[in-house]
Design an enzyme around this catalytic site. Structure first.
Site, PDB file in Angstrom:
ATOM      1  N   GLU A 268       6.327  -2.357   6.095  1.00 11.45           N
ATOM      2  CA  GLU A 268       6.519  -3.314   5.004  1.00 11.45           C
ATOM      3  C   GLU A 268       7.990  -3.679   4.763  1.00 11.45           C
ATOM      4  OE1 GLU A 268       3.562  -3.634   1.793  1.00 11.45           O
ATOM      5  OE2 GLU A 268       5.045  -2.462   0.701  1.00 11.45           O
TER       6      GLU A 268
ATOM      7  N   LYS B 148      10.137  -4.635   1.674  1.00 13.55           N
ATOM      8  CA  LYS B 148      10.051  -4.590   0.213  1.00 13.55           C
ATOM      9  C   LYS B 148      11.430  -4.310  -0.365  1.00 13.55           C
ATOM     10  CE  LYS B 148       7.739  -1.029  -1.620  1.00 13.55           C
ATOM     11  NZ  LYS B 148       6.586  -0.254  -2.156  1.00 13.55           N
TER      12      LYS B 148
ATOM     13  N   LYS C 236       1.545  -9.658   1.250  1.00 16.18           N
ATOM     14  CA  LYS C 236       1.292  -8.650   0.220  1.00 16.18           C
ATOM     15  C   LYS C 236       1.629  -9.267  -1.134  1.00 16.18           C
ATOM     16  CE  LYS C 236       0.824  -3.998  -0.610  1.00 16.18           C
ATOM     17  NZ  LYS C 236       1.963  -3.095  -0.487  1.00 16.18           N
TER      18      LYS C 236
ATOM     19  N   GLU D 191      -8.108  -3.592  -0.929  1.00 20.21           N
ATOM     20  CA  GLU D 191      -7.437  -2.389  -1.420  1.00 20.21           C
ATOM     21  C   GLU D 191      -8.217  -1.734  -2.552  1.00 20.21           C
ATOM     22  OE1 GLU D 191      -3.071  -2.233  -1.930  1.00 20.21           O
ATOM     23  OE2 GLU D 191      -3.535  -1.791  -4.026  1.00 20.21           O
TER      24      GLU D 191
ATOM     25  N   ASN E 163      -5.273   2.918  -1.522  1.00 21.19           N
ATOM     26  CA  ASN E 163      -3.921   3.042  -2.052  1.00 21.19           C
ATOM     27  C   ASN E 163      -3.763   4.418  -2.693  1.00 21.19           C
ATOM     28  OD1 ASN E 163      -1.364   2.645  -3.048  1.00 21.19           O
ATOM     29  ND2 ASN E 163      -1.806   0.695  -4.046  1.00 21.19           N
TER      30      ASN E 163
ATOM     31  N   GLU F 107      -2.590   3.706   2.365  1.00 18.86           N
ATOM     32  CA  GLU F 107      -1.423   2.960   1.865  1.00 18.86           C
ATOM     33  C   GLU F 107      -0.614   3.795   0.872  1.00 18.86           C
ATOM     34  OE1 GLU F 107      -4.253  -0.992   1.397  1.00 18.86           O
ATOM     35  OE2 GLU F 107      -2.740  -0.577  -0.105  1.00 18.86           O
ATOM     36  N   SER F 108       0.687   3.690   0.976  1.00 22.04           N
ATOM     37  CA  SER F 108       1.648   4.264   0.015  1.00 22.04           C
ATOM     38  C   SER F 108       1.822   5.781   0.125  1.00 22.04           C
ATOM     39  CB  SER F 108       1.277   3.944  -1.438  1.00 22.04           C
ATOM     40  OG  SER F 108       1.171   2.575  -1.647  1.00 22.04           O
TER      41      SER F 108
END
Length: 261
Positions: free
Chosen positions: A55, A57, A118, A167, A187, A217-218
């Protein structure tokens, strides 16, 4: 009011304004609208693939500024050199410091890997816009959409040739989605509190059918975590902050991927 509530409220105002300024007809007539999107499903299933969705960001509501010095060009080139499965680009400006220009610029450099737009999709207009700016994939967040919206928006994206990353964070989110041959992202960050818990991916994974592609994710910062998650059927791993917090995100991504082999 949670952070997510604030983001969604602001996004609805922002989209209403965009619809006034740029008609859907103009989006459909843009050159990028005619291109054939690159499949995220195929990329995540590729035999020699990494499964990494890296990503771009700049900032987040929970961490503030993460990286405001690395350009989209150098990061995109670095991620491509690292052989990522896909690239994710934050296009929300108010809360994440992103812009659709980031995605447009990345697309000019990256014509081999899928790009995920995103953002917080609250209107079909944003899905048409995603295709018009060169995205291949959109994100639909179950926590801020109804079951009906998830189905309608998903169908629209598929009609346009775009893949959808659905998600979820809870069983309640999962229950809103028709789980058949979808890309499901779990997530690990609770969007209402922004706390991270990796156990979330593992707990929910068993509720997702095998014909779906599972993405974690994350909160992933160690290659060993990915090795563990793969044992639970995960094929995709969305990582942003871990790469972006370094001075050279592309290089950080390359070093991370080397440890996976």
């Amino acid at each position: 009011m949670t952070i997510l509530d604030k983001i969604i409220a602001h996004k609805k105002v922002e989209v209403a304004q965009m619809k006034q300024e740029i008609a859907v007809k103009r989006l459909v007539e843009s050159p990028a609208f005619k291109r054939t999107p690159i499949s995220l499903k195929k990329s995540l299933k590729a035999t020699n693939g990494t499964g990494i969705i890296a990503e771009y960001k700049r900032q987040s509501p929970s961490k503030g500024i993460i990286n405001d010095s690395s350009s989209i060009q150098e990061v995109t080139e670095g991620y491509l050199n690292a052989n990522v499965a896909a690239q994710s680009i934050l296009t929300d400006k108010e809360f994440f410091g992103g812009t659709i220009l980031d995605l447009i610029q990345a697309r000019e450099i990256n014509n081999t890997k899928p790009i995920l737009r995103k953002d917080f999709i609250v209107d079909g207009y944003q899905i048409v816009e995603a295709k018009a700016i060169g995205a291949d994939v959109i994100l639909l967040i179950a926590a801020c959409l109804t079951a009906k919206e998830l189905k309608q928006f998903g169908n629209l994206a598929e009609d346009l040739g775009l893949d959808v990353l659905y998600e979820v964070h809870s069983q309640e989110d999962l229950d809103k989605i028709e789980l058949d041959n979808k890309i499901i992202g779990i997530n690990n960050r609770n969007l209402k509190t922004f706390e991270v818990d990796l156990e979330h991916s593992i707990q929910l994974a068993s509720q997702i059918p095998d014909n779906c592609i599972k993405v974690s994710e994350s909160g992933i910062s160690d290659p060993r975590v990915i090795v563990g998650l793969r044992e639970y059927g995960f094929e995709g791993f969305l990582i942003g902050e871990n790469f972006m917090k370094s001075e050279n995100p592309g290089f950080a991504c390359q070093e991370f991927i080397k440890k996976l082999n």
